[in-house]
Design a protein around this motif. Sequence first.
Motif, PDB file in Angstrom:
ATOM      1  N   SER A  56     -15.805   3.307  -3.385  1.00 18.87           N
ATOM      2  CA  SER A  56     -15.661   2.193  -4.325  1.00 18.87           C
ATOM      3  C   SER A  56     -15.293   2.708  -5.719  1.00 18.87           C
ATOM      4  O   SER A  56     -14.478   2.104  -6.415  1.00 18.87           O
ATOM      5  CB  SER A  56     -16.924   1.344  -4.376  1.00 18.87           C
TER       6      SER A  56
ATOM      7  N   THR B  35      -8.071   0.006   1.012  1.00 18.02           N
ATOM      8  CA  THR B  35      -6.981   0.956   0.790  1.00 18.02           C
ATOM      9  C   THR B  35      -7.538   2.344   0.498  1.00 18.02           C
ATOM     10  O   THR B  35      -7.047   3.345   1.023  1.00 18.02           O
ATOM     11  CB  THR B  35      -6.075   0.486  -0.366  1.00 18.02           C
ATOM     12  N   ALA B  36      -8.585   2.414  -0.298  1.00 17.13           N
ATOM     13  CA  ALA B  36      -9.218   3.702  -0.601  1.00 17.13           C
ATOM     14  C   ALA B  36      -9.750   4.344   0.680  1.00 17.13           C
ATOM     15  O   ALA B  36      -9.581   5.549   0.895  1.00 17.13           O
ATOM     16  CB  ALA B  36     -10.353   3.517  -1.609  1.00 17.13           C
TER      17      ALA B  36
ATOM     18  N   SER C 122       0.812  -1.206   0.000  1.00 15.79           N
ATOM     19  CA  SER C 122       0.000   0.000   0.000  1.00 15.79           C
ATOM     20  C   SER C 122       0.852   1.264   0.000  1.00 15.79           C
ATOM     21  O   SER C 122       0.525   2.224  -0.681  1.00 15.79           O
ATOM     22  CB  SER C 122      -0.919  -0.017   1.214  1.00 15.79           C
TER      23      SER C 122
ATOM     24  N   ILE D 218      -7.092   0.316  -6.834  1.00 13.97           N
ATOM     25  CA  ILE D 218      -6.721  -0.106  -5.492  1.00 13.97           C
ATOM     26  C   ILE D 218      -7.924  -0.793  -4.861  1.00 13.97           C
ATOM     27  O   ILE D 218      -9.030  -0.744  -5.403  1.00 13.97           O
ATOM     28  CB  ILE D 218      -6.276   1.090  -4.610  1.00 13.97           C
ATOM     29  N   THR D 219      -7.726  -1.430  -3.717  1.00 12.84           N
ATOM     30  CA  THR D 219      -8.831  -2.088  -3.047  1.00 12.84           C
ATOM     31  C   THR D 219      -9.675  -1.067  -2.289  1.00 12.84           C
ATOM     32  O   THR D 219      -9.213   0.030  -1.977  1.00 12.84           O
ATOM     33  CB  THR D 219      -8.329  -3.149  -2.055  1.00 12.84           C
ATOM     34  N   TYR D 220     -10.880  -1.441  -1.955  1.00 14.31           N
ATOM     35  CA  TYR D 220     -11.764  -0.570  -1.194  1.00 14.31           C
ATOM     36  C   TYR D 220     -11.162  -0.216   0.170  1.00 14.31           C
ATOM     37  O   TYR D 220     -11.168   0.958   0.551  1.00 14.31           O
ATOM     38  CB  TYR D 220     -13.140  -1.220  -1.029  1.00 14.31           C
TER      39      TYR D 220
ATOM     40  N   TYR E 102     -11.607  10.824  -5.911  1.00 10.68           N
ATOM     41  CA  TYR E 102     -12.790  10.666  -5.059  1.00 10.68           C
ATOM     42  C   TYR E 102     -13.919  11.591  -5.501  1.00 10.68           C
ATOM     43  O   TYR E 102     -15.077  11.169  -5.606  1.00 10.68           O
ATOM     44  CB  TYR E 102     -12.456  10.914  -3.584  1.00 10.68           C
TER      45      TYR E 102
ATOM     46  N   ALA F 241     -11.645   3.696  -5.594  1.00  9.71           N
ATOM     47  CA  ALA F 241     -10.809   2.494  -5.628  1.00  9.71           C
ATOM     48  C   ALA F 241     -10.691   1.965  -7.055  1.00  9.71           C
ATOM     49  O   ALA F 241      -9.597   1.587  -7.503  1.00  9.71           O
ATOM     50  CB  ALA F 241     -11.390   1.420  -4.711  1.00  9.71           C
ATOM     51  N   GLU F 242     -11.798   1.978  -7.759  1.00 10.36           N
ATOM     52  CA  GLU F 242     -11.795   1.496  -9.139  1.00 10.36           C
ATOM     53  C   GLU F 242     -10.937   2.393 -10.037  1.00 10.36           C
ATOM     54  O   GLU F 242     -10.142   1.915 -10.835  1.00 10.36           O
ATOM     55  CB  GLU F 242     -13.230   1.430  -9.664  1.00 10.36           C
TER      56      GLU F 242
END
Length: 127
Positions: free
Chosen positions: A25, A37-38, A2, A33-35, A18, A28-29
């Motif tokens: 979500s 991590t976001a 991360s 990255i993963t949710y 964002y 993240a997309e």
Amino acid sequence: MSITKRRQFTDSAIKQAYEEAGSLSGMAERLNITYPTAATWAHELGLTLKHQGYNKPTLEITGLQCRHAREYLGLTRDMFCAKSKVSKTAIREFELGNSTLRKGNMDKVMKLFRHYRVTFNSDGTFE
């Protein structure tokens, strides 16, 4: 991992992702990255998150309509569940108004009613 990935983005790039996505979500997309991590990055940057809340799903019929139509057809709950392939617990709780059906189960119930040519009216009645 991360921390290494975090170095690839500036604070403003994360904030922009964002704002453009409108949700964690989506962010993240966009950043691949993963949710979680976001969520961590948003917290670290002090982003004000938009809480969208829970919207109760709109159902095609009510539990009471389901029960009345099932009884009109002369089907016991056991028979109805066997034919629709929806669990007895799910149908019982739905008919009693204690829970809602998942979309997949509602689709199965409506398919069975269509098989019997039952149509539901917006005023709560059925034919």
